[in-house]
Design an enzyme around this catalytic site. Structure first.
Site, mmCIF file in Angstrom:
data_model
loop_
_atom_site.group_PDB
_atom_site.id
_atom_site.type_symbol
_atom_site.label_atom_id
_atom_site.label_comp_id
_atom_site.label_asym_id
_atom_site.label_seq_id
_atom_site.Cartn_x
_atom_site.Cartn_y
_atom_site.Cartn_z
ATOM 1 N N HIS A 216 -71.032 -0.845 18.905
ATOM 2 C CA HIS A 216 -70.553 0.495 18.540
ATOM 3 C C HIS A 216 -69.067 0.578 18.848
ATOM 4 C CE1 HIS A 216 -69.946 4.848 18.543
ATOM 5 N NE2 HIS A 216 -69.222 4.623 19.629
ATOM 6 N N LYS B 152 -74.608 -3.500 21.945
ATOM 7 C CA LYS B 152 -75.941 -2.904 21.826
ATOM 8 C C LYS B 152 -77.034 -3.875 22.303
ATOM 9 C CE LYS B 152 -74.642 0.231 18.019
ATOM 10 N NZ LYS B 152 -75.027 0.764 16.676
ATOM 11 N N PHE C 297 -82.102 8.737 10.337
ATOM 12 C CA PHE C 297 -82.195 7.531 11.168
ATOM 13 C C PHE C 297 -82.048 7.819 12.661
ATOM 14 C CE2 PHE C 297 -77.738 7.820 9.640
ATOM 15 C CZ PHE C 297 -77.053 7.845 10.852
ATOM 16 N N GLU D 28 -66.015 10.148 23.831
ATOM 17 C CA GLU D 28 -66.971 9.077 24.152
ATOM 18 C C GLU D 28 -66.611 8.389 25.476
ATOM 19 O OE1 GLU D 28 -67.266 6.540 20.702
ATOM 20 O OE2 GLU D 28 -68.275 8.094 19.536
ATOM 21 N N ASN E 24 -77.278 -3.501 14.922
ATOM 22 C CA ASN E 24 -75.992 -3.972 14.394
ATOM 23 C C ASN E 24 -74.955 -4.309 15.469
ATOM 24 O OD1 ASN E 24 -75.315 -1.389 15.057
ATOM 25 N ND2 ASN E 24 -74.526 -0.805 13.066
ATOM 26 N N TYR F 152 -75.259 10.382 20.667
ATOM 27 C CA TYR F 152 -75.340 10.390 19.199
ATOM 28 C C TYR F 152 -75.655 11.785 18.650
ATOM 29 C CZ TYR F 152 -75.031 5.291 18.800
ATOM 30 O OH TYR F 152 -74.597 3.980 18.813
ATOM 31 N N ARG G 166 -70.269 -8.023 13.416
ATOM 32 C CA ARG G 166 -71.559 -7.687 12.793
ATOM 33 C C ARG G 166 -72.011 -8.752 11.802
ATOM 34 N NH1 ARG G 166 -70.219 -1.227 12.548
ATOM 35 N NH2 ARG G 166 -71.419 -0.615 14.388
ATOM 36 N N ARG H 68 -62.563 -1.454 15.219
ATOM 37 C CA ARG H 68 -63.427 -1.249 14.038
ATOM 38 C C ARG H 68 -63.331 -2.450 13.088
ATOM 39 N NH1 ARG H 68 -66.974 3.138 14.038
ATOM 40 N NH2 ARG H 68 -66.812 3.232 11.773
ATOM 41 N N THR I 268 -70.798 -1.137 9.018
ATOM 42 C CA THR I 268 -72.027 -0.716 9.718
ATOM 43 C C THR I 268 -73.220 -1.599 9.345
ATOM 44 O OG1 THR I 268 -71.175 1.537 9.502
ATOM 45 C CG2 THR I 268 -73.455 1.307 10.218
HETATM 46 P P1 RTP Z 1 -71.206 2.982 15.381
HETATM 47 O O1 RTP Z 1 -71.075 4.486 15.464
HETATM 48 O O2 RTP Z 1 -72.460 2.438 16.030
HETATM 49 O O3 RTP Z 1 -69.965 2.263 15.798
HETATM 50 O O4 RTP Z 1 -71.380 2.597 13.850
HETATM 51 P P2 RTP Z 1 -70.711 3.224 12.582
HETATM 52 O O5 RTP Z 1 -69.632 4.208 12.960
HETATM 53 O O6 RTP Z 1 -70.359 2.075 11.717
HETATM 54 O O7 RTP Z 1 -71.941 4.008 11.959
HETATM 55 P P3 RTP Z 1 -72.363 5.562 12.083
HETATM 56 O O8 RTP Z 1 -72.346 6.129 10.716
HETATM 57 O O9 RTP Z 1 -71.580 6.241 13.152
HETATM 58 O O10 RTP Z 1 -73.868 5.446 12.538
HETATM 59 C C1 RTP Z 1 -74.224 5.195 13.881
HETATM 60 C C2 RTP Z 1 -75.279 4.118 13.925
HETATM 61 O O11 RTP Z 1 -76.467 4.616 13.325
HETATM 62 C C3 RTP Z 1 -77.127 3.550 12.654
HETATM 63 N N1 RTP Z 1 -77.293 3.869 11.259
HETATM 64 N N2 RTP Z 1 -78.374 3.641 10.605
HETATM 65 N N3 RTP Z 1 -80.379 3.420 8.604
HETATM 66 C C4 RTP Z 1 -79.195 3.959 8.306
HETATM 67 O O12 RTP Z 1 -78.933 4.365 7.200
HETATM 68 C C5 RTP Z 1 -78.183 4.041 9.350
HETATM 69 N N4 RTP Z 1 -76.990 4.518 9.216
HETATM 70 C C6 RTP Z 1 -76.414 4.426 10.432
HETATM 71 C C7 RTP Z 1 -76.294 2.309 12.794
HETATM 72 O O13 RTP Z 1 -76.820 1.522 13.851
HETATM 73 C C8 RTP Z 1 -74.928 2.848 13.166
HETATM 74 O O14 RTP Z 1 -74.196 1.910 13.909
HETATM 75 MG MG MG Z 2 -69.928 5.812 14.290
#
Ligand code: RTP
Ligand code: MG
Length: 141
Positions: free
Chosen positions: A117, A11, A59, A128, A114, A51, A104, A87, A93
Protein backbone atom coordinates in the site's frame (compact mmCIF):
# COMPACT_ATOMS: atom_id res chain seq x y z
CA UNK A 1 11.79 19.12 -5.55
CA UNK A 2 10.09 18.81 -2.17
CA UNK A 3 11.15 16.32 0.50
CA UNK A 4 8.00 14.39 1.32
CA UNK A 5 6.92 11.55 3.60
CA UNK A 6 4.57 8.75 2.62
CA UNK A 7 2.99 5.81 4.41
CA UNK A 8 3.88 2.38 3.06
CA UNK A 9 2.53 -1.03 4.06
CA UNK A 10 3.97 -4.39 3.08
CA UNK A 11 0.76 -6.44 3.05
CA UNK A 12 0.27 -9.97 4.49
CA UNK A 13 0.87 -11.74 1.15
CA UNK A 14 4.31 -10.17 0.68
CA UNK A 15 5.30 -10.76 4.32
CA UNK A 16 4.27 -14.42 3.89
CA UNK A 17 6.37 -14.67 0.70
CA UNK A 18 9.45 -13.54 2.65
CA UNK A 19 10.22 -10.62 0.32
CA UNK A 20 10.39 -7.83 2.93
CA UNK A 21 14.09 -7.26 2.27
CA UNK A 22 13.67 -7.21 -1.50
CA UNK A 23 10.95 -4.57 -1.18
CA UNK A 24 13.04 -2.50 1.25
CA UNK A 25 15.93 -2.68 -1.25
CA UNK A 26 13.74 -1.12 -3.91
CA UNK A 27 12.83 1.75 -1.60
CA UNK A 28 16.50 2.34 -0.76
CA UNK A 29 17.57 1.97 -4.39
CA UNK A 30 15.15 4.75 -5.33
CA UNK A 31 16.57 7.06 -2.65
CA UNK A 32 13.72 6.64 -0.17
CA UNK A 33 14.73 6.44 3.50
CA UNK A 34 12.83 4.32 6.03
CA UNK A 35 12.31 6.81 8.88
CA UNK A 36 9.81 4.78 10.96
CA UNK A 37 8.80 1.10 10.85
CA UNK A 38 6.92 -1.55 12.77
CA UNK A 39 5.59 -5.07 12.27
CA UNK A 40 2.08 -5.74 13.53
CA UNK A 41 -1.03 -7.79 12.95
CA UNK A 42 -3.84 -5.29 12.45
CA UNK A 43 -7.12 -5.65 14.34
CA UNK A 44 -10.33 -5.53 12.33
CA UNK A 45 -11.13 -2.11 13.82
CA UNK A 46 -7.68 -0.73 12.84
CA UNK A 47 -7.99 -1.99 9.27
CA UNK A 48 -11.57 -0.73 8.92
CA UNK A 49 -10.52 2.68 10.23
CA UNK A 50 -7.56 2.88 7.89
CA UNK A 51 -9.68 2.03 4.84
CA UNK A 52 -12.74 4.06 5.94
CA UNK A 53 -12.79 5.93 2.60
CA UNK A 54 -13.53 2.59 0.91
CA UNK A 55 -16.25 1.50 3.39
CA UNK A 56 -19.08 1.72 0.84
CA UNK A 57 -17.15 -0.15 -1.88
CA UNK A 58 -18.08 -3.76 -2.74
CA UNK A 59 -14.51 -4.95 -2.06
CA UNK A 60 -14.33 -3.43 1.45
CA UNK A 61 -14.96 -6.61 3.48
CA UNK A 62 -12.53 -8.69 1.40
CA UNK A 63 -9.93 -5.93 1.72
CA UNK A 64 -10.25 -5.79 5.51
CA UNK A 65 -10.29 -9.62 5.83
CA UNK A 66 -7.13 -9.78 3.76
CA UNK A 67 -5.32 -7.01 5.65
CA UNK A 68 -5.88 -8.77 9.00
CA UNK A 69 -5.01 -12.25 7.67
CA UNK A 70 -1.37 -12.04 8.79
CA UNK A 71 1.33 -9.63 9.93
CA UNK A 72 2.14 -6.50 7.96
CA UNK A 73 5.12 -4.13 8.03
CA UNK A 74 4.21 -0.47 8.17
CA UNK A 75 6.78 2.21 7.40
CA UNK A 76 7.19 5.90 6.71
CA UNK A 77 9.36 6.62 3.67
CA UNK A 78 11.05 9.98 3.23
CA UNK A 79 12.68 11.51 0.19
CA UNK A 80 12.33 13.80 -2.79
CA UNK A 81 8.91 13.40 -4.36
CA UNK A 82 8.38 10.38 -2.08
CA UNK A 83 4.63 9.96 -2.63
CA UNK A 84 4.75 9.63 -6.41
CA UNK A 85 8.12 7.84 -6.40
CA UNK A 86 6.69 5.18 -4.07
CA UNK A 87 3.52 4.81 -6.21
CA UNK A 88 5.74 4.32 -9.28
CA UNK A 89 7.75 1.62 -7.49
CA UNK A 90 4.51 -0.15 -6.49
CA UNK A 91 2.89 -0.21 -9.95
CA UNK A 92 -0.82 -0.37 -10.79
CA UNK A 93 -3.34 -1.65 -8.22
CA UNK A 94 -4.06 -4.72 -10.36
CA UNK A 95 -0.76 -6.61 -10.77
CA UNK A 96 -1.88 -7.82 -14.21
CA UNK A 97 -1.81 -4.17 -15.31
CA UNK A 98 1.35 -3.19 -13.42
CA UNK A 99 4.47 -2.28 -15.41
CA UNK A 100 7.29 -4.80 -15.59
CA UNK A 101 9.80 -4.38 -12.78
CA UNK A 102 7.33 -2.86 -10.32
CA UNK A 103 6.75 -4.41 -6.88
CA UNK A 104 3.22 -5.52 -7.76
CA UNK A 105 4.23 -7.00 -11.11
CA UNK A 106 6.99 -8.98 -9.43
CA UNK A 107 5.44 -9.99 -6.08
CA UNK A 108 1.63 -9.62 -6.17
CA UNK A 109 -0.86 -12.32 -7.14
CA UNK A 110 -4.15 -10.46 -7.53
CA UNK A 111 -5.89 -7.11 -7.06
CA UNK A 112 -6.75 -8.22 -3.50
CA UNK A 113 -3.37 -9.71 -2.58
CA UNK A 114 -1.36 -6.91 -4.14
CA UNK A 115 1.71 -6.83 -1.88
CA UNK A 116 1.89 -3.15 -0.90
CA UNK A 117 0.00 0.00 0.00
CA UNK A 118 1.13 3.57 -0.56
CA UNK A 119 -0.45 6.94 0.23
CA UNK A 120 -1.79 8.65 -2.88
CA UNK A 121 -1.45 12.38 -2.04
CA UNK A 122 0.11 14.79 0.48
CA UNK A 123 -3.05 15.09 2.54
CA UNK A 124 -3.70 11.33 2.73
CA UNK A 125 -0.02 10.74 3.56
CA UNK A 126 -0.32 13.06 6.58
CA UNK A 127 -3.48 11.36 7.82
CA UNK A 128 -2.13 7.83 7.22
CA UNK A 129 1.22 8.53 8.93
CA UNK A 130 -0.60 9.97 11.97
CA UNK A 131 -2.92 6.91 12.00
CA UNK A 132 -0.11 4.41 12.47
CA UNK A 133 2.57 6.59 14.07
CA UNK A 134 0.62 8.96 16.35
CA UNK A 135 3.66 9.64 18.54
CA UNK A 136 5.63 10.66 15.44
CA UNK A 137 8.55 8.45 16.41
CA UNK A 138 10.10 9.14 13.04
CA UNK A 139 13.89 9.37 12.61
CA UNK A 140 15.08 11.80 9.92
CA UNK A 141 18.74 11.62 8.94
P1 RTP B 1 -3.41 1.05 -1.96
O1 RTP B 1 -4.41 2.05 -1.42
O2 RTP B 1 -3.46 -0.30 -1.28
O3 RTP B 1 -2.03 1.60 -2.07
O4 RTP B 1 -3.82 0.72 -3.46
P2 RTP B 1 -4.40 1.67 -4.57
O5 RTP B 1 -4.37 3.11 -4.13
O6 RTP B 1 -3.69 1.29 -5.81
O7 RTP B 1 -5.90 1.16 -4.63
P3 RTP B 1 -7.23 1.75 -3.92
O8 RTP B 1 -8.16 2.14 -5.00
O9 RTP B 1 -6.87 2.75 -2.88
O10 RTP B 1 -7.80 0.46 -3.22
C1 RTP B 1 -7.30 -0.02 -1.99
C2 RTP B 1 -7.08 -1.51 -2.08
O11 RTP B 1 -8.34 -2.15 -2.23
C3 RTP B 1 -8.19 -3.29 -3.05
N1 RTP B 1 -9.05 -3.20 -4.20
N2 RTP B 1 -9.74 -4.18 -4.65
N3 RTP B 1 -11.47 -5.87 -6.15
C4 RTP B 1 -11.32 -4.59 -6.49
O12 RTP B 1 -11.90 -4.10 -7.44
C5 RTP B 1 -10.41 -3.75 -5.72
N4 RTP B 1 -10.15 -2.51 -5.93
C6 RTP B 1 -9.29 -2.13 -4.96
C7 RTP B 1 -6.76 -3.37 -3.50
O13 RTP B 1 -6.06 -4.29 -2.68
C8 RTP B 1 -6.25 -1.96 -3.27
O14 RTP B 1 -4.86 -1.95 -3.04
MG1 MG C 1 -5.20 3.79 -2.31
Amino acid sequence: MAIERTLSIIKPDAVAKNVIGQIYSRFEGAGLKIVAARMTQLSRAEAEGFYAVHSARPFFKDLVDFMISGPVIIQVLEGENAILKHRDLMGATDPKKADKGTIRADFADSIDANAVHGSDAEETAKVEIAYYFPALNVYSR
